[in-house]
Design a protein around this motif. Structure first.
Motif, PDB file in Angstrom:
ATOM      1  N   VAL A 135       0.860  -1.180   0.000  1.00  0.00           N
ATOM      2  CA  VAL A 135       0.000   0.000   0.000  1.00  0.00           C
ATOM      3  C   VAL A 135       0.897   1.231   0.000  1.00  0.00           C
ATOM      4  O   VAL A 135       1.827   1.345   0.810  1.00  0.00           O
ATOM      5  CB  VAL A 135      -0.941   0.021   1.220  1.00  0.00           C
ATOM      6  CG1 VAL A 135      -1.740   1.313   1.277  1.00  0.00           C
ATOM      7  CG2 VAL A 135      -1.882  -1.190   1.173  1.00  0.00           C
ATOM      8  N   ARG A 137       1.034   5.482   0.107  1.00  0.00           N
ATOM      9  CA  ARG A 137       0.297   6.669   0.540  1.00  0.00           C
ATOM     10  C   ARG A 137       0.839   7.830  -0.270  1.00  0.00           C
ATOM     11  O   ARG A 137       2.026   8.118  -0.241  1.00  0.00           O
ATOM     12  CB  ARG A 137       0.463   6.919   2.026  1.00  0.00           C
ATOM     13  CG  ARG A 137      -0.232   5.848   2.837  1.00  0.00           C
ATOM     14  CD  ARG A 137      -0.673   6.351   4.194  1.00  0.00           C
ATOM     15  NE  ARG A 137      -1.604   5.408   4.775  1.00  0.00           N
ATOM     16  CZ  ARG A 137      -2.921   5.474   4.664  1.00  0.00           C
ATOM     17  NH1 ARG A 137      -3.472   6.469   4.016  1.00  0.00           N
ATOM     18  NH2 ARG A 137      -3.692   4.563   5.217  1.00  0.00           N
ATOM     19  N   PRO A 142      -4.413   6.435   0.486  1.00  0.00           N
ATOM     20  CA  PRO A 142      -3.909   5.102   0.135  1.00  0.00           C
ATOM     21  C   PRO A 142      -4.254   4.639  -1.276  1.00  0.00           C
ATOM     22  O   PRO A 142      -5.283   5.004  -1.842  1.00  0.00           O
ATOM     23  CB  PRO A 142      -4.624   4.210   1.153  1.00  0.00           C
ATOM     24  CG  PRO A 142      -5.947   4.884   1.334  1.00  0.00           C
ATOM     25  CD  PRO A 142      -5.648   6.363   1.267  1.00  0.00           C
TER      26      PRO A 142
END
Length: 162
Positions: A135, A137, A142
């Motif tokens: 993931v 950011r 996200p």
């Protein structure tokens, strides 16, 4: 999965924290390109819902591509992002076309990335050996990137010990 359980060639590719685009281009930039298979708004996978912390009904923007060397797919990738991510300064993600996501992501100074999770692919007709996901950011929002690596990558990289 512990990195020591993976052959050195695959470990090197799976757990690299840098841009996969740069890595593939280093093999030979003239041989690398991105082919968009599909993109739009749809349903997240259960893995994406857990990783992104969204409910089962929350739609995501997704993009599925093939990363090619010599017109041979070597990586199949899927990006999924909550729609709120695209309402931020990350909106240009929708306009990438055949440009690489990595080129966009890794040029952002505020980019953060979770640990990479990797696992062996189930037997399949595409020759996919390993996959990973993490993931990112971007501007605090996200998005999840999943990448499945084909055995063709080893061949294109000239690797014989996999």
């Amino acid at each position: 999965m512990h990195p020591f359980q993976v052959a050195p060639f695959w470990r090197d590719w799976l757990f690299d924290q840098g841009s996969l685009t740069v890595r593939l281009s280093q093999l030979d930039a003239r041989r690398f390109r991105v082919r968009v298979c599909t993109q739009g708004v749809g349903t997240a996978t259960s893995l994406e819902r857990r990783a992104l912390g969204i409910s089962g009904r929350a739609p995501v923007w997704y993009r599925e591509v093939q990363l090619l060397l010599d017109d041979t797919p070597v990586v199949f990738a899927r990006t999924a992002a909550p729609l709120s991510t695209l309402k931020s300064r990350a909106m240009p993600l929708r306009q990438l076309g055949n440009r690489s996501l990595g080129a966009y992501l890794f040029s952002r100074p505020d980019l953060q990335r979770s640990a990479v999770r990797a696992l062996r692919c189930a037997p399949n007709t595409l020759g996919l050996q390993w996959c990973r996901h993490s993931v990112f950011r971007l501007f605090g929002k996200p998005l999840m990137v999943s990448e499945a690596f084909s055995s063709e990558l080893a061949r294109c990289a000239g690797e014989t010990q996999v």
